[in-house]
Scaffold this motif. Structure first.
Motif: not given
Length: 427
Positions: A220-227
């Motif tokens: 989840g933290t990675e998706l927020i960072r990437k998006k």
């Protein structure tokens, strides 16, 4: 849950914690923190009441259980510190099933079952967390997951995940030998998308969960960072384990539920009253709101004093879940039974109905199963054959012993072992 099921509000306020320790320090001292993404940032957020955080609850049953209770007490602690909780009900993710901690595929539930369980969760949670404007939020991920277009989702979310990285997640590694369905494999993407949606719509900057959720939370933290190019935080709390490493919250009869219709206040009290000596102080720290100084004093207790610590643990937790009155009743019932002066006033009760009788009779094995003192007829048979069952003080030795409705018209007290009792009536 019963209408009198409340959570106590006379907890120790954040400003009176030991030596003015911060909220984060208290979580550490209570042994709650397992893993986190950025300690300094998380400290700053929760110590200053700037965290909007969520914890997910997949409605796989019609009641919360002891494992959920750990998460609810954490939410309460953080809310007391000025932070805003979001209770995320998994009406969408429950249609897939979290593979974490599983060795096989979860049973598929119907939409109707899931929605019913969601409603049960909502009613129960509202007795623990203060919901309302500028307070805690309750959200259901069915609102965005059930209507997703598969191709759109794969393009928007799936493109940001590496299968190689996902396969290294502990939840998936443990399942590879037995087989992992694509259905379950997609769960991580769904949970990551939850965090992404909550970040966008509610400013949710943190996710909390059990330590077995670490890989899903990082996703989840990675998706927020990437998006979005933003940093979100994640922290796991230690699972509720016994000193031998096995999970708490299970008995021979199944899970320990927060719904009094599934686990009575008396049985709930007795569950905690009978914990191992090696676990009692850990559970007092992790699950109660007693001041740490008071619990630290108990570190020096031995022998009979540890029984008093168990009584305190059982009473505190029962009061939090079922209210002070029910905790007092359970404690008095346990005291009477332990002293040998059996009082039926506050012990667990069960009802035999007309349909439970066959040709006007019900045997002792069926009675034991019906009232929850045996998990199955074979379990009941063993209890009788081993001499551990009595009715109104008289030992039952014949597995074919049967009773008529008139036998339940007066007091019918069934006992298994030394501490398990049930008062049975007919209707």
């Amino acid at each position: 849950m019963g209408e009198d099921c409340i959570i106590r509000t006379d907890f120790v306020a954040p400003e009176t914690r030991r030596n003015e320790m911060t909220l984060y320090d208290e979580l550490v001292a209570r042994g709650l923190i397992a893993q986190l993404t950025d300690e300094e940032r998380i400290k700053d957020l929760i110590n200053h009441g700037r965290a909007t955080f969520y914890i997910g609850f997949d409605p796989t049953a019609d009641s919360l259980h002891v494992g959920h209770f750990m998460a609810l007490t954490l939410m309460k602690r953080l809310q007391m510190g000025g932070n805003r909780p979001i209770a995320l009900i998994g009406g969408g993710t429950a249609m897939i099933g979290d593979p974490s901690g599983r060795t096989d595929l979860r049973s598929m539930m119907t939409v109707e079952q899931i929605d019913h369980n969601c409603e049960c969760f909502k009613k129960q949670m509202s007795r623990f967390i203060e919901f309302g404007e500028d307070k805690a939020l309750m959200v259901n991920n069915a609102d965005w997951l059930r209507n997703l277009n598969f191709l759109d989702f794969m393009r928007e979310v799936g493109a940001h995940f590496s299968v190689n990285d996902m396969l290294r997640a502990r939840a998936y590694v443990n399942r590879m030998e037995r087989g992992l369905s694509f259905l379950e494999f997609s769960y991580m993407l769904m949970q990551a998308y939850d965090f992404y949606k909550l970040y966008q719509e509610y400013g949710c900057n943190m996710e909390f969960g059990g330590d077995d959720q670490w890989s899903n939370m990082l996703a989840g933290t990675e998706l927020i960072r990437k998006k979005l190019g933003e940093d979100a935080a994640a922290m796991t709390i230690n699972l509720l384990l016994k000193h031998d490493g096995t999970k708490m919250g299970k008995t021979a009869g199944g899970a320990v539920w927060l719904d009094p219709g599934k686990t009575s206040p008396y049985d709930f009290f007795q569950y905690w009253r009978n914990v191992d000596d090696a676990d009692v102080l850990k559970f007092l720290r992790m699950m109660t709101f007693l001041p740490l100084e008071q619990i630290d004093e108990m570190d020096r207790w031995e022998g009979a004093q540890l029984n008093e610590a168990k009584r305190i643990l059982a009473h505190e937790l029962t009061a939090m879940v079922h209210g002070e009155e029910e905790a007092d009743k359970a404690q008095e019932a346990a005291k009477s039974l332990f002293a040998g002066g059996v009082s039926s006033d506050n012990m667990p009760q069960a009802v035999v109905r007309e349909e439970d009788f066959k040709e006007g009779e019900i045997d002792i094995l069926s009675v034991l199963v019906l009232c929850g003192l045996a998990q199955s007829r074979s379990d009941a048979r063993r209890a009788v054959e081993q001499g551990g069952v009595s009715v109104n003080g008289d030992k039952v030795t014949d597995i074919h012993t049967s009773y008529r409705p008139s036998d339940f018209a007066e007091e019918f007290l069934l006992r298994r072992g030394k501490k398990k009792y049930c008062k049975i009536t007919s209707r």
